[in-house]
Enzyme design. Sequence first.
Site, short mmCIF file in Angstrom:
data_model
loop_
_atom_site.label_atom_id
_atom_site.label_comp_id
_atom_site.label_asym_id
_atom_site.label_seq_id
_atom_site.Cartn_x
_atom_site.Cartn_y
_atom_site.Cartn_z
CE1 TYR A 55 -6.74 27.98 41.69
CE2 TYR A 55 -7.54 30.21 41.62
CZ TYR A 55 -7.03 29.77 41.22
OH TYR A 55 -6.46 29.15 39.97
CD GLU A 57 -3.00 27.14 44.19
OE1 GLU A 57 -4.22 27.27 44.52
OE2 GLU A 57 -2.58 28.08 43.63
CG ASP A 201 -2.25 5.33 30.21
OD1 ASP A 201 -3.79 6.10 30.23
OD2 ASP A 201 -2.06 6.71 29.86
CE LYS A 230 -9.65 8.61 26.81
NZ LYS A 230 -8.68 8.69 27.86
NE ARG A 236 -12.75 15.31 28.65
CZ ARG A 236 -13.20 15.02 27.11
NH1 ARG A 236 -14.52 15.06 26.25
NH2 ARG A 236 -12.41 15.82 26.57
N1 DSN Z 1 -8.40 11.46 22.89
C1 DSN Z 1 -8.17 10.49 23.64
C2 DSN Z 1 -8.43 8.80 23.05
O1 DSN Z 1 -9.57 9.32 22.22
O2 DSN Z 1 -8.12 7.73 22.55
C3 DSN Z 1 -7.16 9.71 24.33
O3 DSN Z 1 -6.36 11.26 24.63
#
Ligand code: DSN
Length: 419
Positions: A55, A57, A201, A230, A236
């Site tokens: 932890y 914080e 974003d 991504k 994640r």
């Molecule tokens: N779940 C993501 C996507 O598939 O684009 C966005 O949050």
Amino acid sequence: MPSSEAPLREVDPEIADLIAHEETRQHDKLRLIPSENYAYPAVMEAAGSVLNNKYSEGYAGRRYYEGQEYVDGVEKLAIERLKTLFGAEHANVQPYSGSPANLAVYFAFCQPHDTVMGLSLDAGGHLTHGHKVSISGKYFDSVQYGVREDDHRIDFDQLAKLAKEHRPKVLFAGTTAYPRVVEFAKFAEIARDVGAILVADISHISGLVAGGVHPTPIGHAEVTTSTTHKTFRGPRGGMILCDKKHKKAIDRAVFPGLQGGPHNGTTAGIATAAKLATTDDFKAYAKAVVDNAKVLAEGLLSAGIDLVTGGTDNHLILCDLSSKDVPGKVAAQALDRAGIVCNYNSVPFDTRKPFDPSGIRLGTPAMTARGMGAGEMKKLAAWMAEVIGDVENEKRIATIAQDVKAMCDGFPAPGVPTH
Ligand code: DSN
């Protein structure tokens, strides 16, 4: 019952089996969901390490728990690497994912009922950019801009007009289903004119930005948010990059404003992904993602499938199946049976409902991570056109699934054990 310290397979065979099946699925199928990828094996190792047990914080050097001598080093490395990679003045690596990162931004700059602006979901925006079902649309007065009816590109005239009229506190420039370059400079001009904080974003495209194949928002947006799993190929997680003047507000909004302890394993994975993103291999990967998407788009177009905006500049393709008389959901389910995994998705000005829309959304990050190239994209386009053209032909769908599996066998999936 085996010893509680025994490996997963002995302690919990049901979960071990489900993971093994998922490994086989990730190996045997063509994964085309544009927000998914194969994280690097080194990233998975860092994310699944003993850092999970700690932890922390607070921030490095100012924690509420002792024992941070190594965790502080991990978080500092992640921050410094991201700052260098993106040329940002500050980085916060604690958001649990993209949605919490965006919520932290609202919390840093807005009071309840302040006006905020973002791209509408049906035009390719994200729920957290002010959609009415999201907290971002319920706690703030959300004004949504869209895309033009004729070419489905962001409607900057409408955006400028709405921004002047409503004078938002924050303006989000970000997308989840937009196949074209996001023109951050144009957003910045509008934000400047109305005194809004521009928030980029880049969840979908952060790997493309890091790899130099999409223009950077840094220098245009005062704040940039992103997921890390991504096109970036990390764990994640989430991150916020910002100008130095916003450091305090952003850090306080993330902790203690919104979250408790950061997920330290994730932080380590982000640091490792940021290191890997500086390599020539990663630059080549990012370029190949875009090249592959263009080849796939051309293949689909020549097979008679309509694409929103008529093509792609990035990793993502949005197919509009309205003219095919096949709903997106039916097409996506038939494609999945053929071993081709995508998601059904609304298209701009969709006349169908979001849970049963007219489109499917595709992306090349995961296939490219396996080393697939133009030849594979051309085959894929032909298979997809066949399936979409005859969604009930189970015999043909089954033979395509075999061909897909054979193709996958030639391209090992990074970090995925085979069984
Ligand atoms: N779940 C993501 C996507 O598939 O684009 C966005 O949050």
